[in-house]
Design a protein around this motif. Structure first.
Motif, mmCIF file in Angstrom:
data_model
loop_
_atom_site.group_PDB
_atom_site.id
_atom_site.type_symbol
_atom_site.label_atom_id
_atom_site.label_comp_id
_atom_site.label_asym_id
_atom_site.label_seq_id
_atom_site.Cartn_x
_atom_site.Cartn_y
_atom_site.Cartn_z
ATOM 1 N N ILE A 1 0.843 -1.200 0.000
ATOM 2 C CA ILE A 1 0.000 0.000 0.000
ATOM 3 C C ILE A 1 0.879 1.252 0.000
ATOM 4 O O ILE A 1 0.664 2.177 -0.783
ATOM 5 N N ALA A 2 1.872 1.288 0.868
ATOM 6 C CA ALA A 2 2.715 2.478 1.015
ATOM 7 C C ALA A 2 3.449 2.839 -0.272
ATOM 8 O O ALA A 2 3.629 4.026 -0.564
ATOM 9 N N THR A 3 3.842 1.853 -1.047
ATOM 10 C CA THR A 3 4.584 2.154 -2.276
ATOM 11 C C THR A 3 3.717 2.817 -3.333
ATOM 12 O O THR A 3 4.245 3.369 -4.302
ATOM 13 N N LYS A 4 2.401 2.791 -3.154
ATOM 14 C CA LYS A 4 1.494 3.427 -4.120
ATOM 15 C C LYS A 4 1.178 4.874 -3.743
ATOM 16 O O LYS A 4 0.500 5.576 -4.472
ATOM 17 N N CYS A 5 1.670 5.305 -2.577
ATOM 18 C CA CYS A 5 1.396 6.650 -2.061
ATOM 19 C C CYS A 5 2.639 7.529 -2.171
ATOM 20 O O CYS A 5 3.756 7.026 -2.248
ATOM 21 N N LYS A 6 2.413 8.836 -2.135
ATOM 22 C CA LYS A 6 3.549 9.766 -2.134
ATOM 23 C C LYS A 6 4.339 9.593 -0.840
ATOM 24 O O LYS A 6 3.746 9.381 0.231
ATOM 25 N N PRO A 7 5.665 9.689 -0.917
ATOM 26 C CA PRO A 7 6.477 9.588 0.304
ATOM 27 C C PRO A 7 6.026 10.618 1.342
ATOM 28 O O PRO A 7 5.677 11.746 1.004
ATOM 29 N N GLY A 8 5.991 10.213 2.594
ATOM 30 C CA GLY A 8 5.609 11.105 3.675
ATOM 31 C C GLY A 8 4.107 11.226 3.880
ATOM 32 O O GLY A 8 3.668 12.113 4.605
ATOM 33 N N PHE A 9 3.321 10.343 3.265
ATOM 34 C CA PHE A 9 1.874 10.431 3.434
ATOM 35 C C PHE A 9 1.514 10.302 4.916
ATOM 36 O O PHE A 9 2.230 9.693 5.689
ATOM 37 N N HIS A 10 0.389 10.887 5.285
ATOM 38 C CA HIS A 10 -0.065 10.853 6.677
ATOM 39 C C HIS A 10 -0.897 9.606 6.948
ATOM 40 O O HIS A 10 -0.686 8.908 7.931
ATOM 41 N N GLN A 11 -1.868 9.338 6.071
ATOM 42 C CA GLN A 11 -2.746 8.191 6.252
ATOM 43 C C GLN A 11 -3.158 7.653 4.888
ATOM 44 O O GLN A 11 -3.363 8.421 3.954
ATOM 45 N N ALA A 12 -3.259 6.336 4.786
ATOM 46 C CA ALA A 12 -3.722 5.694 3.563
ATOM 47 C C ALA A 12 -4.819 4.702 3.921
ATOM 48 O O ALA A 12 -4.791 4.091 4.989
ATOM 49 N N ALA A 13 -5.789 4.562 3.016
ATOM 50 C CA ALA A 13 -6.885 3.612 3.234
ATOM 51 C C ALA A 13 -7.122 2.821 1.955
ATOM 52 O O ALA A 13 -7.273 3.400 0.873
ATOM 53 N N LEU A 14 -7.122 1.511 2.087
ATOM 54 C CA LEU A 14 -7.423 0.622 0.977
ATOM 55 C C LEU A 14 -8.768 -0.038 1.257
ATOM 56 O O LEU A 14 -8.930 -0.710 2.280
ATOM 57 N N LEU A 15 -9.722 0.182 0.372
ATOM 58 C CA LEU A 15 -11.041 -0.444 0.477
ATOM 59 C C LEU A 15 -11.064 -1.588 -0.525
ATOM 60 O O LEU A 15 -10.752 -1.398 -1.702
ATOM 61 N N ALA A 16 -11.428 -2.768 -0.059
ATOM 62 C CA ALA A 16 -11.412 -3.943 -0.928
ATOM 63 C C ALA A 16 -12.722 -4.705 -0.848
ATOM 64 O O ALA A 16 -13.245 -4.940 0.236
ATOM 65 N N ASP A 17 -13.224 -5.065 -2.005
ATOM 66 C CA ASP A 17 -14.384 -5.943 -2.110
ATOM 67 C C ASP A 17 -13.910 -7.174 -2.871
ATOM 68 O O ASP A 17 -13.766 -7.142 -4.086
#
Length: 88
Positions: A12-28
């Motif tokens: 997940i982290a590798t898909k976000c900009k460096p230094g992101f605060h929070q990431a959320a992955l929603l999966a169905d």
């Protein structure tokens, strides 16, 4: 089990900009090729939804499937939907 969670967090982290605060992955994962949506926020409060390539989606689905399998072995239940949140 912890290794699988770390693998998911890193994917997940590798898909976000460096230094992101929070990431959320929603999966169905109920249907073949489960639907995924990734969003993340930066410290300034801005929110982003990165474009995920087919390779990105394949990687995330693969790791989520690993998590489902391991958790299913532990409690006998296989979940269909989930939300994974990373916060630094």
């Amino acid at each position: 089990m912890n290794d699988v969670y770390l693998k998911l967090g890193r994917a997940i982290a590798t898909k976000c900009k460096p230094g992101f605060h929070q990431a959320a992955l929603l999966a169905d994962m109920e249907k073949e090729g489960g639907d995924l949506k990734l969003t993340y926020s930066l410290d300034d409060g801005s929110e982003w939804e990165p474009e995920l390539s087919e390779d990105d989606l394949h990687q995330l689905r693969g790791v989520l499937s690993e998590v489902r399998h391991v958790q299913g072995q532990e409690d006998g239940k296989i979940w269909k939907t989930c939300t994974v949140v990373l916060t630094r």
